[in-house]
Design a protein around this motif. Structure first.
Motif, mmCIF file in Angstrom:
data_model
loop_
_atom_site.group_PDB
_atom_site.id
_atom_site.type_symbol
_atom_site.label_atom_id
_atom_site.label_comp_id
_atom_site.label_asym_id
_atom_site.label_seq_id
_atom_site.Cartn_x
_atom_site.Cartn_y
_atom_site.Cartn_z
ATOM 1 N N ALA A 244 28.189 24.119 -28.640
ATOM 2 C CA ALA A 244 29.582 24.073 -29.100
ATOM 3 C C ALA A 244 30.252 25.400 -28.777
ATOM 4 O O ALA A 244 29.771 26.459 -29.182
ATOM 5 N N VAL A 245 31.343 25.349 -28.034
ATOM 6 C CA VAL A 245 31.957 26.559 -27.484
ATOM 7 C C VAL A 245 33.424 26.640 -27.871
ATOM 8 O O VAL A 245 34.209 25.739 -27.575
ATOM 9 N N LEU A 246 33.766 27.762 -28.522
ATOM 10 C CA LEU A 246 35.168 28.035 -28.856
ATOM 11 C C LEU A 246 35.828 28.629 -27.621
ATOM 12 O O LEU A 246 35.445 29.716 -27.160
ATOM 13 N N ALA A 247 36.800 27.909 -27.074
ATOM 14 C CA ALA A 247 37.481 28.384 -25.862
ATOM 15 C C ALA A 247 38.812 27.659 -25.753
ATOM 16 O O ALA A 247 39.040 26.638 -26.405
ATOM 17 N N ASP A 248 39.679 28.224 -24.906
ATOM 18 C CA ASP A 248 41.005 27.662 -24.713
ATOM 19 C C ASP A 248 41.003 26.821 -23.437
ATOM 20 O O ASP A 248 40.710 27.341 -22.353
ATOM 21 N N ALA A 249 41.349 25.550 -23.574
ATOM 22 C CA ALA A 249 41.318 24.640 -22.422
ATOM 23 C C ALA A 249 42.303 25.046 -21.332
ATOM 24 O O ALA A 249 42.180 24.606 -20.194
ATOM 25 N N TRP A 250 43.291 25.881 -21.659
ATOM 26 C CA TRP A 250 44.289 26.287 -20.663
ATOM 27 C C TRP A 250 43.877 27.539 -19.908
ATOM 28 O O TRP A 250 44.546 27.949 -18.965
ATOM 29 N N PRO B 26 19.729 10.268 -22.653
ATOM 30 C CA PRO B 26 18.807 11.228 -23.277
ATOM 31 C C PRO B 26 18.401 12.370 -22.360
ATOM 32 O O PRO B 26 17.856 13.374 -22.839
ATOM 33 N N ASP B 27 18.654 12.247 -21.053
ATOM 34 C CA ASP B 27 18.259 13.304 -20.113
ATOM 35 C C ASP B 27 19.332 14.378 -19.966
ATOM 36 O O ASP B 27 19.149 15.334 -19.218
ATOM 37 N N ARG B 28 20.467 14.236 -20.661
ATOM 38 C CA ARG B 28 21.571 15.176 -20.445
ATOM 39 C C ARG B 28 21.797 16.077 -21.655
ATOM 40 O O ARG B 28 21.528 15.700 -22.796
ATOM 41 N N VAL B 29 22.349 17.255 -21.361
ATOM 42 C CA VAL B 29 22.846 18.122 -22.427
ATOM 43 C C VAL B 29 24.361 18.184 -22.310
ATOM 44 O O VAL B 29 24.929 17.843 -21.264
ATOM 45 N N GLY B 30 25.007 18.624 -23.390
ATOM 46 C CA GLY B 30 26.466 18.611 -23.384
ATOM 47 C C GLY B 30 27.081 19.898 -23.907
ATOM 48 O O GLY B 30 26.430 20.697 -24.590
ATOM 49 N N ILE B 31 28.332 20.082 -23.543
ATOM 50 C CA ILE B 31 29.127 21.202 -24.060
ATOM 51 C C ILE B 31 30.361 20.624 -24.732
ATOM 52 O O ILE B 31 31.122 19.871 -24.105
ATOM 53 N N ALA B 32 30.537 20.966 -26.016
ATOM 54 C CA ALA B 32 31.763 20.603 -26.729
ATOM 55 C C ALA B 32 32.653 21.832 -26.714
ATOM 56 O O ALA B 32 32.299 22.866 -27.273
ATOM 57 N N LEU B 33 33.797 21.724 -26.064
ATOM 58 C CA LEU B 33 34.705 22.871 -25.956
ATOM 59 C C LEU B 33 35.966 22.563 -26.754
ATOM 60 O O LEU B 33 36.580 21.501 -26.572
ATOM 61 N N ASP B 34 36.317 23.454 -27.661
ATOM 62 C CA ASP B 34 37.518 23.223 -28.473
ATOM 63 C C ASP B 34 38.038 24.572 -28.987
ATOM 64 O O ASP B 34 37.323 25.579 -28.965
ATOM 65 N N ALA B 35 39.279 24.532 -29.468
ATOM 66 C CA ALA B 35 39.888 25.740 -30.025
ATOM 67 C C ALA B 35 39.734 25.799 -31.543
ATOM 68 O O ALA B 35 40.148 26.793 -32.153
ATOM 69 N N ALA B 36 39.158 24.767 -32.138
ATOM 70 C CA ALA B 36 39.093 24.681 -33.603
ATOM 71 C C ALA B 36 37.669 24.915 -34.112
ATOM 72 O O ALA B 36 36.774 24.103 -33.868
ATOM 73 N N LYS B 37 37.489 26.003 -34.848
ATOM 74 C CA LYS B 37 36.156 26.299 -35.395
ATOM 75 C C LYS B 37 35.628 25.187 -36.307
ATOM 76 O O LYS B 37 34.465 24.823 -36.221
ATOM 77 N N PRO B 38 36.458 24.650 -37.230
ATOM 78 C CA PRO B 38 35.906 23.628 -38.129
ATOM 79 C C PRO B 38 35.404 22.395 -37.369
ATOM 80 O O PRO B 38 34.438 21.746 -37.787
ATOM 81 N N ALA B 39 36.050 22.085 -36.240
ATOM 82 C CA ALA B 39 35.598 20.943 -35.439
ATOM 83 C C ALA B 39 34.261 21.265 -34.784
ATOM 84 O O ALA B 39 33.331 20.442 -34.766
ATOM 85 N N ARG C 285 38.529 34.161 -24.195
ATOM 86 C CA ARG C 285 38.742 35.334 -23.335
ATOM 87 C C ARG C 285 39.646 36.356 -23.986
ATOM 88 O O ARG C 285 39.513 37.532 -23.783
ATOM 89 N N ALA C 286 40.622 35.878 -24.753
ATOM 90 C CA ALA C 286 41.569 36.797 -25.381
ATOM 91 C C ALA C 286 41.871 36.251 -26.769
ATOM 92 O O ALA C 286 41.769 35.046 -26.996
ATOM 93 N N ALA C 287 42.226 37.163 -27.666
ATOM 94 C CA ALA C 287 42.584 36.709 -29.004
ATOM 95 C C ALA C 287 43.796 35.784 -28.883
ATOM 96 O O ALA C 287 44.687 36.022 -28.080
ATOM 97 N N THR C 288 43.784 34.700 -29.635
ATOM 98 C CA THR C 288 44.901 33.776 -29.584
ATOM 99 C C THR C 288 45.250 33.352 -31.001
ATOM 100 O O THR C 288 44.367 33.218 -31.845
ATOM 101 N N ALA C 289 46.540 33.142 -31.227
ATOM 102 C CA ALA C 289 46.964 32.716 -32.553
ATOM 103 C C ALA C 289 46.707 31.222 -32.733
ATOM 104 O O ALA C 289 46.645 30.715 -33.848
ATOM 105 N N PHE C 290 46.538 30.510 -31.614
ATOM 106 C CA PHE C 290 46.365 29.066 -31.714
ATOM 107 C C PHE C 290 44.932 28.737 -32.107
ATOM 108 O O PHE C 290 43.989 29.170 -31.446
ATOM 109 N N THR C 291 44.765 27.992 -33.179
ATOM 110 C CA THR C 291 43.408 27.715 -33.651
ATOM 111 C C THR C 291 43.098 26.220 -33.688
ATOM 112 O O THR C 291 42.195 25.778 -34.383
ATOM 113 N N GLY C 292 43.845 25.426 -32.914
ATOM 114 C CA GLY C 292 43.514 24.007 -32.792
ATOM 115 C C GLY C 292 43.728 23.252 -34.089
ATOM 116 O O GLY C 292 44.510 23.652 -34.950
ATOM 117 N N ASP C 293 43.004 22.149 -34.232
ATOM 118 C CA ASP C 293 43.167 21.300 -35.414
ATOM 119 C C ASP C 293 42.763 22.043 -36.690
ATOM 120 O O ASP C 293 41.835 22.860 -36.679
#
Ligand SMILES: C[S@@+](CC[C@H](N)C(=O)[O-])C[C@H]1O[C@@H](n2cnc3c(N)ncnc32)[C@H](O)[C@@H]1O
Length: 259
Positions: free
Chosen positions: A111-117, A86-99, A25-33
């Motif tokens: 795979a979604v780059l987002a802040d859990a907070w 096998p019937d489900r889809v998933g969302i991986a949410l993290d702050a780290a692009k390499p992950a 939502r907003a630029a953040t300096a925190f980039t996770g792992d």
């Protein structure tokens, strides 16, 4: 469009070449792992050392909806859960692009780059199972996104998780989230359903032990050479006990809003 997501309000979001989309939502300096931590995590988890945790998660019955992993890292546990469903889809949410580059490799993972907070970029009531494994959790947002029959499953370390390494290698631990603390932080939106203490022995080479230390918060403060030097004083192989609690919670209906 193939490489763009569009929302109902006609905003568009580019899908990176490596398969993830940024919904920050907003630029953040925190980039996770860091990239090095992500490599260490892929090596350690890929070797199957935490398979008992994978199995515990794969047995949870989701409610209606998708599977979301908040603070998913490389999406290792999410992938195991989806392989069992096998019937489900998933969302991986993290702050780290390499992950997320790694998480995006699973065919049924977005795979979604987002802040859990921050407010999660996930539709209200659309999640049948939310995973939260050694990662930050925002109770109000987890409650909002979960389907009323959905489940939240939290994996958190007990006070003696990896004790042999913590004492000798000067390891920074992820806060030992004992069961009362996890449940207290999730109340009043969630009520505990099941709880399994998952405890198992690891017998690790120095290389594996360094990967285990290197995938955790110690690696924010110590580089690979420093970690390797600390690990070198341990016997090889070194026996370490992993000790986590796998807790399942069901959402409690929200009270009616004040008139
Ligand atoms: C200890 S790792 C656990 C990763 C994964 N759940 C696993 O167990 O393999 C914590 C993860 O949370 C992510 N993370 C930390 N703070 C975050 C935040 N505010 N929003 C989203 N992800 C975050 C890190 O980038 C990292 O991938």
């Amino acid at each position: 469009m193939g490489n763009t997501l569009r929302c109902a309000n006609r905003h568009s979001f580019d899908i990176a070449r490596q398969g993830y989309v940024s919904l920050l939502r907003a630029a953040t300096a925190f980039t996770g792992d860091t990239p090095a931590m992500v490599e260490a995590r892929a090596a350690f988890l890929g070797a199957g050392h935490y398979a008992p945790i994978e199995r515990a998660l794969a047995t949870v019955q989701p409610g209606p909806g998708c599977v979301v992993d908040v603070g998913a890292g490389i999406g290792h546990y999410l992938a195991r859960v989806l392989d069992a469903r096998p019937d489900r889809v998933g969302i991986a949410l993290d702050a780290a692009k390499p992950a997320l580059r790694r998480a995006a490799k699973h065919a049924r993972v977005g795979a979604v780059l987002a802040d859990a907070w921050q407010p999660l970029p996930i539709r209200t009531g659309s999640v049948g199972l939310a995973l939260n494994v050694f990662a930050p959790r925002n109770p109000a947002e987890l409650h909002r996104v979960l389907h009323p029959e959905g489940r939240l499953v939290v994996v958190a370390p007990t006070g003696h998780h990896l004790a042999a390494l913590v004492s000798t290698v000067d390891m920074v631990t992820v806060a030992a989230d004992k069961r009362e603390q996890v449940a207290a932080r999730l109340a009043p939106g969630f009520e505990p359903e099941t709880e399994v203490v998952c405890e198992f022995e690891l017998v690790l080479s120095h290389r594996d032990a360094a990967a285990l230390v290197g995938m955790g918060p110690t690696a924010f403060h110590a580089d690979a050479d420093t970690i390797a030097a600390r690990v070198a004083v341990l016997p090889e192989p070194v026996a370490v006990t992993a000790s986590v609690i796998v807790s399942s919670f069901r959402p409690v209906p929200s009270p009616p809003a004040d008139r």
